[in-house]
Scaffold this motif. Structure first.
Motif, PDB file in Angstrom:
ATOM      1  N   TYR A 202      34.216  46.877  45.680  1.00  0.00           N
ATOM      2  CA  TYR A 202      34.427  45.461  45.982  1.00  0.00           C
ATOM      3  C   TYR A 202      35.687  44.962  45.267  1.00  0.00           C
ATOM      4  O   TYR A 202      36.130  45.567  44.274  1.00  0.00           O
ATOM      5  N   PRO A 203      36.277  43.856  45.732  1.00  0.00           N
ATOM      6  CA  PRO A 203      37.529  43.373  45.146  1.00  0.00           C
ATOM      7  C   PRO A 203      37.496  43.178  43.628  1.00  0.00           C
ATOM      8  O   PRO A 203      38.491  43.442  42.952  1.00  0.00           O
ATOM      9  N   HIS A 204      36.339  42.732  43.076  1.00  0.00           N
ATOM     10  CA  HIS A 204      36.295  42.478  41.630  1.00  0.00           C
ATOM     11  C   HIS A 204      36.393  43.765  40.808  1.00  0.00           C
ATOM     12  O   HIS A 204      36.604  43.712  39.589  1.00  0.00           O
TER      13      HIS A 204
ATOM     14  N   PHE B 164      38.732  45.939  41.138  1.00  0.00           N
ATOM     15  CA  PHE B 164      40.128  46.368  41.122  1.00  0.00           C
ATOM     16  C   PHE B 164      40.957  45.478  40.202  1.00  0.00           C
ATOM     17  O   PHE B 164      40.572  44.329  39.915  1.00  0.00           O
TER      18      PHE B 164
ATOM     19  N   GLN C 281      46.146  46.210  42.226  1.00  0.00           N
ATOM     20  CA  GLN C 281      45.413  46.953  43.258  1.00  0.00           C
ATOM     21  C   GLN C 281      44.897  46.021  44.341  1.00  0.00           C
ATOM     22  O   GLN C 281      44.912  46.360  45.528  1.00  0.00           O
ATOM     23  N   ARG C 282      44.443  44.836  43.943  1.00  0.00           N
ATOM     24  CA  ARG C 282      43.970  43.862  44.939  1.00  0.00           C
ATOM     25  C   ARG C 282      45.107  43.432  45.861  1.00  0.00           C
ATOM     26  O   ARG C 282      44.902  43.252  47.063  1.00  0.00           O
ATOM     27  N   GLN C 283      46.307  43.285  45.290  1.00  0.00           N
ATOM     28  CA  GLN C 283      47.427  42.908  46.147  1.00  0.00           C
ATOM     29  C   GLN C 283      47.775  44.043  47.105  1.00  0.00           C
ATOM     30  O   GLN C 283      48.191  43.803  48.245  1.00  0.00           O
TER      31      GLN C 283
ATOM     32  N   LEU D  73      40.678  37.724  49.357  1.00  0.00           N
ATOM     33  CA  LEU D  73      39.794  38.810  49.786  1.00  0.00           C
ATOM     34  C   LEU D  73      38.342  38.364  49.697  1.00  0.00           C
ATOM     35  O   LEU D  73      37.954  37.680  48.743  1.00  0.00           O
TER      36      LEU D  73
ATOM     37  N   VAL E 175      36.329  47.247  50.377  1.00  0.00           N
ATOM     38  CA  VAL E 175      37.662  47.453  50.943  1.00  0.00           C
ATOM     39  C   VAL E 175      37.550  48.001  52.365  1.00  0.00           C
ATOM     40  O   VAL E 175      38.277  47.578  53.271  1.00  0.00           O
TER      41      VAL E 175
ATOM     42  N   ILE F 109      45.574  45.939  48.445  1.00  0.00           N
ATOM     43  CA  ILE F 109      44.567  45.788  49.506  1.00  0.00           C
ATOM     44  C   ILE F 109      45.040  44.721  50.498  1.00  0.00           C
ATOM     45  O   ILE F 109      44.923  44.880  51.720  1.00  0.00           O
TER      46      ILE F 109
ATOM     47  N   PRO G 171      45.597  37.466  45.214  1.00  0.00           N
ATOM     48  CA  PRO G 171      44.909  38.525  45.965  1.00  0.00           C
ATOM     49  C   PRO G 171      43.400  38.447  45.855  1.00  0.00           C
ATOM     50  O   PRO G 171      42.685  38.865  46.768  1.00  0.00           O
ATOM     51  N   PHE G 172      42.883  37.890  44.758  1.00  0.00           N
ATOM     52  CA  PHE G 172      41.433  37.813  44.598  1.00  0.00           C
ATOM     53  C   PHE G 172      40.848  36.739  45.516  1.00  0.00           C
ATOM     54  O   PHE G 172      39.823  36.947  46.179  1.00  0.00           O
TER      55      PHE G 172
END
Length: 338
Positions: free
Chosen positions: A152-154, A156, A160-162, A106, A112, A164, A102-103
């Protein structure tokens, strides 16, 4: 009768190997070598196998993220391999993908809100005045809150990133989602949460999943039908219950024996396969599993088995093995000397 949403026929994905002074093609990596299957509307079909068997490449070829070498991919009556880039761009709102990492999937420079707005704008899903409202709605659907929209993605966690990534896939109202090892990078407890989320979203939005995984425990929880893949070929296809209670191919039996089981009464005898997976550059002749199969004979070396059914297999359950009946009956099959 269920509608056939996706039909894949004799799909091949051979990657050229360049060499020499002039960079000519000297060989090919036969990552996917002639697979055929269907996915019906509303069901979850899983493709499972060891790393390097070609399951992720199958998903990428269907999406044309990698251009297939040959074959046919028909989605909702349309031949995807005949479409130009513009038509494929419009089709991709109906077929989405959730990636393994996921990282990496994104954009680290976008929040997000920006990530989710981008898909909505490109596919013209909602009017500009409703973009932010739709973003919040998507975040709420996957278990995130409005206050996280400008992070921002980092910032999460992996789970949580997945979420997103799932929200981004949902944003364009798809019919089919290809989940490419969607939970393999997550902790076990988070895996369960994401799997349960995917199942609830499937019911809510009438989604269809092509679920790619190496984890049979996860596959057992989410699937309707399961396809077992080995070295670019399908070796067994069955509904979930049939596959887990009545596996027929020796490779499938070995995979199932490796699933951890805390119930001592139902433990399977562990089957240890000898040798390593052969190279897809020069796969074995005949049955590709014969180099590691305890039942292999000379017939397995020279003749490629077709997917077939038998009297003791339920409708739709097929396996590619010359000796299904002999193995089931427990009769001795001559073992080829090594």
């Amino acid at each position: 009768m269920q509608k056939e949403l996706l039909q894949v026929t004799n799909l091949k994905q051979h990657f050229p190997i360049k060499g020499g002074v002039f960079g000519r093609t000297i060989n090919h990596v036969k990552a996917v070598d002639g697979v055929t299957f269907s996915v019906f509307e509303g069901e979850t079909v899983s493709i499972v196998g060891e790393s390097g068997c070609g399951k992720s490449t199958t998903g990428r070829a269907i999406l044309r993220l990698d251009e297939p070498t040959s074959g046919e991919v028909v989605y909702d009556g349309e031949d995807l391999l005949s479409h130009n880039k513009r038509r494929m761009r419009s089709i991709r709102k109906d077929i989405q993908v959730i990636f393994q990492d996921p990282f990496a999937s994104l954009n680290p420079r976008q929040t997000v809100r920006q990530i989710l707005r981008e898909a909505l704008v490109v596919q013209n899903i909602v009017p500009k005045s409703e973009l932010d409202q739709k973003v919040i709605e998507l975040m709420t659907t996957v278990g995130l809150n409005e206050q996280q929209a400008d992070r921002y993605p980092h910032e999460f966690s992996g789970g949580q990133r997945q979420r997103i990534g799932i929200a981004r896939a949902l944003s364009v109202n798809p019919e089919l989602i290809i989940c490419d090892e969607a939970v393999s990078a997550l902790d076990v407890s988070i895996q369960a949460q994401v799997i349960n989320l995917l199942k609830s979203l499937q019911q809510e939005f009438r989604l269809t999943y092509l679920f790619i995984s190496h984890d049979l425990g996860v596959v057992r929880h989410i699937s309707d039908r399961v396809i077992v893949m080995y070295l670019g070929k399908f070796v067994e296809i069955a509904d979930k219950k049939s596959l887990f209670t009545n596996p027929q191919h020796p490779y499938t039996k070995a995979l199932l024996s490796a699933i951890p089981n805390i119930n001592a009464e139902n433990k399977r005898e562990r089957i240890i396969l000898s040798g390593d997976v052969p190279s897809p550059i020069d796969p074995p002749t005949g049955c590709r599993f014969h180099t590691r199969c305890p039942f292999a004979t000379e017939k397995c070396v020279t003749e490629t088995p077709e997917l077939r059914t038998t009297d003791f297999m339920k409708d739709g359950h097929v396996a590619a093995c010359h000796y299904i009946e002999d193995i089931e009956a427990g009769t001795h099959v001559p073992i080829r000397e090594t």
